[in-house]
Design an enzyme around this catalytic site. Structure first.
Site, PDB file in Angstrom:
ATOM      1  CE  LYS A 168      -2.043   2.571   2.950  1.00  0.00           C
ATOM      2  NZ  LYS A 168      -1.893   3.793   2.111  1.00  0.00           N
ATOM      3  CD  GLU A 241      12.541   0.305  10.639  1.00  0.00           C
ATOM      4  OE1 GLU A 241      12.894   1.319  11.283  1.00  0.00           O
ATOM      5  OE2 GLU A 241      13.141  -0.773  10.697  1.00  0.00           O
ATOM      6  CB  CYS A 275      12.746   8.358   8.963  1.00  0.00           C
ATOM      7  SG  CYS A 275      13.846   7.228   8.095  1.00  0.00           S
ATOM      8  CD  GLU A 371       9.740  12.814  12.101  1.00  0.00           C
ATOM      9  OE1 GLU A 371       8.603  12.427  12.388  1.00  0.00           O
ATOM     10  OE2 GLU A 371      10.531  12.148  11.405  1.00  0.00           O
TER      11      GLU A 371
HETATM   12  P1  NAD Z   1       1.994   8.365   7.731  1.00  0.00           P
HETATM   13  O1  NAD Z   1       2.098   7.619   9.012  1.00  0.00           O
HETATM   14  O2  NAD Z   1       1.032   9.466   7.616  1.00  0.00           O
HETATM   15  O3  NAD Z   1       1.639   7.368   6.529  1.00  0.00           O
HETATM   16  C1  NAD Z   1       2.418   6.214   6.244  1.00  0.00           C
HETATM   17  C2  NAD Z   1       1.556   5.201   5.507  1.00  0.00           C
HETATM   18  O4  NAD Z   1       0.537   4.727   6.403  1.00  0.00           O
HETATM   19  C3  NAD Z   1       0.825   5.766   4.286  1.00  0.00           C
HETATM   20  O5  NAD Z   1       0.819   4.761   3.273  1.00  0.00           O
HETATM   21  C4  NAD Z   1      -0.586   5.981   4.821  1.00  0.00           C
HETATM   22  O6  NAD Z   1      -1.580   5.946   3.815  1.00  0.00           O
HETATM   23  C5  NAD Z   1      -0.724   4.788   5.756  1.00  0.00           C
HETATM   24  N1  NAD Z   1      -1.768   4.902   6.771  1.00  0.00           N
HETATM   25  C6  NAD Z   1      -2.480   5.980   7.159  1.00  0.00           C
HETATM   26  N2  NAD Z   1      -3.352   5.647   8.139  1.00  0.00           N
HETATM   27  C7  NAD Z   1      -3.191   4.311   8.355  1.00  0.00           C
HETATM   28  C8  NAD Z   1      -3.772   3.377   9.275  1.00  0.00           C
HETATM   29  N3  NAD Z   1      -4.713   3.742  10.147  1.00  0.00           N
HETATM   30  N4  NAD Z   1      -3.348   2.103   9.238  1.00  0.00           N
HETATM   31  C9  NAD Z   1      -2.387   1.720   8.369  1.00  0.00           C
HETATM   32  N5  NAD Z   1      -1.791   2.536   7.494  1.00  0.00           N
HETATM   33  C10 NAD Z   1      -2.181   3.839   7.494  1.00  0.00           C
HETATM   34  O7  NAD Z   1       3.480   8.838   7.410  1.00  0.00           O
HETATM   35  P2  NAD Z   1       3.977   9.786   6.222  1.00  0.00           P
HETATM   36  O8  NAD Z   1       3.513  11.178   6.544  1.00  0.00           O
HETATM   37  O9  NAD Z   1       3.648   9.171   4.913  1.00  0.00           O
HETATM   38  O10 NAD Z   1       5.570   9.699   6.400  1.00  0.00           O
HETATM   39  C11 NAD Z   1       6.295  10.544   7.257  1.00  0.00           C
HETATM   40  C12 NAD Z   1       6.650   9.836   8.554  1.00  0.00           C
HETATM   41  O11 NAD Z   1       7.270   8.587   8.272  1.00  0.00           O
HETATM   42  C13 NAD Z   1       7.662  10.604   9.380  1.00  0.00           C
HETATM   43  O12 NAD Z   1       7.308  10.548  10.734  1.00  0.00           O
HETATM   44  C14 NAD Z   1       8.951   9.835   9.162  1.00  0.00           C
HETATM   45  O13 NAD Z   1       9.924   9.991  10.167  1.00  0.00           O
HETATM   46  C15 NAD Z   1       8.456   8.441   9.049  1.00  0.00           C
HETATM   47  N6  NAD Z   1       9.414   7.605   8.342  1.00  0.00           N
HETATM   48  C16 NAD Z   1      10.094   6.658   9.044  1.00  0.00           C
HETATM   49  C17 NAD Z   1      11.052   5.880   8.415  1.00  0.00           C
HETATM   50  C18 NAD Z   1      11.807   4.823   9.167  1.00  0.00           C
HETATM   51  O14 NAD Z   1      12.383   3.954   8.534  1.00  0.00           O
HETATM   52  N7  NAD Z   1      11.848   4.841  10.488  1.00  0.00           N
HETATM   53  C19 NAD Z   1      11.302   6.065   7.061  1.00  0.00           C
HETATM   54  C20 NAD Z   1      10.582   7.043   6.371  1.00  0.00           C
HETATM   55  C21 NAD Z   1       9.627   7.806   7.029  1.00  0.00           C
END
Ligand code: NAD
Length: 467
Positions: A168, A241, A275, A371
């Site tokens: 997804k 992650e 991240c 963040e």
């Molecule tokens: P997000 O949590 O908003 O979304 C991530 C994914 O989760 C998207 O595909 C979204 O559609 C999906 N999602 C939304 N609601 C959901 C639910 N209830 N259940 C399951 N999936 C759901 O994150 P974002 O804004 O896309 O990304 C930014 C964040 O990601 C930042 O906090 C960043 O630090 C983190 N990040 C972490 C890593 C890591 O490896 N630790 C890597 C990249 C980004």
């Protein structure tokens, strides 16, 4: 009919509806893509479940060969996929090309990995073997900052272990996922890789689905907590992650100019939407003014613009929501500290924010504790008597950190006290497919990459035979 489709059971299929994909540099729709409903999530999972039973019977060498062919497919389509990344994510074309290159390199490395059976005991009383079996169907949930590379952190190792996957994408960056799935469909048996698209409303349905055995999620800590809750019904395996707020600790003995360039690169890559970006930089008071000035010089010289223009160094934020959020942080930065570079937005369309350096801020300020996930770098002054390790460890995050010094023993002594999954010395953001990567505290659960990451896609089975 949308421009791009879902991939279910080896076929490109229309969605129950479609959704627009916006170029963040222009704020204009540049393509449409199929959007799933719950029935299509079911169809993707059913297809994966059926395919997995056969896929698990293939040999590891067949699966390794399939990963190599996927890497070949990426190589052949690298320019096209890189253009897509710039269009849907916003990143400069050089960073987009690098993302495709890293994705290919990661998959090539994973194609060399193995899951050998281990003999734990073999004597006159018994023979005990440890086998690693696939789990079943793995849901891979991807954020928008590295839409292609983060798929490579999950799907290839899941497949190598004999699982099938449902990917997804994030709602704002689904096209590179569709292109990746198309390559997979040309290499793998139908159903081993499937996609679903949503606008943030199907995550709960997917992660609570009884036929999903594991969720491998990358995204914010807030969403990660929701995933953990919805996966609990059926005790799914989880790799999370999550967010980070990486501290950098700069000791007084560094070469300021050289270190400033490295700190700047670690903070502003992908417009700060990383991240593992450096998100709060603690600099010793003896070099604080000089370091702030060097960082401001670098930020003021940055070329901000559409990532498809040659020479662009900083693209837009990926989406309007993040843009508004980071603009809010900017306002906080102006009242909490002194903005010495940037602090404003260019007078053009697109979600651009000029790279910003803010000094004279401290722990407890929003711009330090939250963040930012955008192009703002807070620089904090510390003195000899300050508890700098306490500052580094003071938040709920624990993804990465870095210590900067010519005294490597002192740097390592500090590094060993920091509570995070990775601590770099004299570098930041360095990672690779042979090094496990994961977060401490609320930055995550489990690791990705390396043998440890591969093991997370398996179930241990012990065969204990009496003699
Ligand atoms: P997000 O949590 O908003 O979304 C991530 C994914 O989760 C998207 O595909 C979204 O559609 C999906 N999602 C939304 N609601 C959901 C639910 N209830 N259940 C399951 N999936 C759901 O994150 P974002 O804004 O896309 O990304 C930014 C964040 O990601 C930042 O906090 C960043 O630090 C983190 N990040 C972490 C890593 C890591 O490896 N630790 C890597 C990249 C980004």
């Amino acid at each position: 009919m949308s421009d791009f489709k879902l991939w279910i059971d080896g076929n490109a299929v229309d969605g129950a509806s479609e959704m627009d994909v916006i170029n963040p540099a222009t704020e204009e729709v540049f393509a449409t893509i199929a959007k799933s409903d719950k029935a299509q999530v079911d169809a993707a999972i059913d297809s994966a479940k059926a395919a997995q039973l056969l896929w698990a019977k293939t040999s590891i060498s067949e699966r390794q060969a399939a990963l190599s062919k996927i890497a070949d497919g990426l190589n052949e389509n690298a320019d096209d996929i890189a253009r897509t990344l710039t269009q849907e994510q916003g990143k400069p074309s050089t960073e987009a090309a690098a993302e495709v290159m890293y994705t290919e390199a990661f998959i090539r490395h994973f194609a060399t990995m193995d899951l050998p059976m281990e003999v734990l005991q073999d004597d006159e009383s018994k023979r005990v073997e440890l086998h690693r079996k696939p789990l079943g169907v793995v849901a891979c949930i991807i954020p928008w900052n590295f839409p292609l590379l983060i798929i490579a952190f999950k799907a290839p190792l899941a497949i190598l272990a004999g699982n099938a996957v449902v990917i997804k994408a994030s709602p704002t960056t689904p096209i590179s996922t569709a292109k990746f799935a198309e390559i997979c469909a040309s290499v793998l048996p139908a159903g081993v890789v499937n996609t679903v698209n949503d606008e943030n409303e199907l995550g709960d349905y997917l992660t609570s689905h009884p036929n999903i055995a594991k969720v491998s999620f990358t995204g914010s800590s807030a969403t990660g907590k929701k995933v953990m809750a919805s996966a609990s019904n059926t005790l799914k395996r989880l790799t999370l992650e999550l967010g980070g707020n990486d501290p950098g600790i700069v000791l007084p003995d560094v070469n300021v100019k050289e270190t400033a360039a490295k700190l700047y690169g670690a903070a502003f890559m992908n417009c700060g939407q990383v991240c593992l970006a450096l998100k709060r930089t603690y600099v010793h008071e003896s070099i604080y003014d000089e370091m702030c000035d060097e960082l401001a010089t670098l930020a003021n010289a940055a070329v901000v613009g559409d990532g498809s223009n040659q020479g662009t160094e900083i693209g837009p934020l990926n989406n309007k929501m993040q843009y508004e959020k980071v603009k809010g942080f900017l306002e906080n930065a102006k009242t909490a500290g002194t903005v010495i570079a940037g602090g404003d937005v260019p007078d053009t369309k697109g979600y651009f924010i000029n790279p910003t350096i803010v000094r004279d801020v401290k722990d407890g300020d929003e711009i330090v504790d939250e963040e930012q996930f955008g192009p703002i770098m807070p620089v904090i002054k510390y003195a000899d008597n300050d508890d700098i390790v306490g500052s580094a460890n003071g938040l709920e995050f624990g993804l990465g950190a870095s210590v900067w010094s010519d005294d490597l023993d002192r740097a390592k002594e500090i590094a060993m006290q920091v509570e995070s999954g990775t601590v770099w010395i004299n570098t930041h953001l360095d990672f690779g497919p042979n090094v496990p990567f994961g977060g401490a505290k609320q930055s995550g659960i489990g690791v990705e990459f390396a043998q440890e990451g591969l093991h997370e896609f398996t179930q241990v089975q012990i065969i204990n035979q009496a003699k």
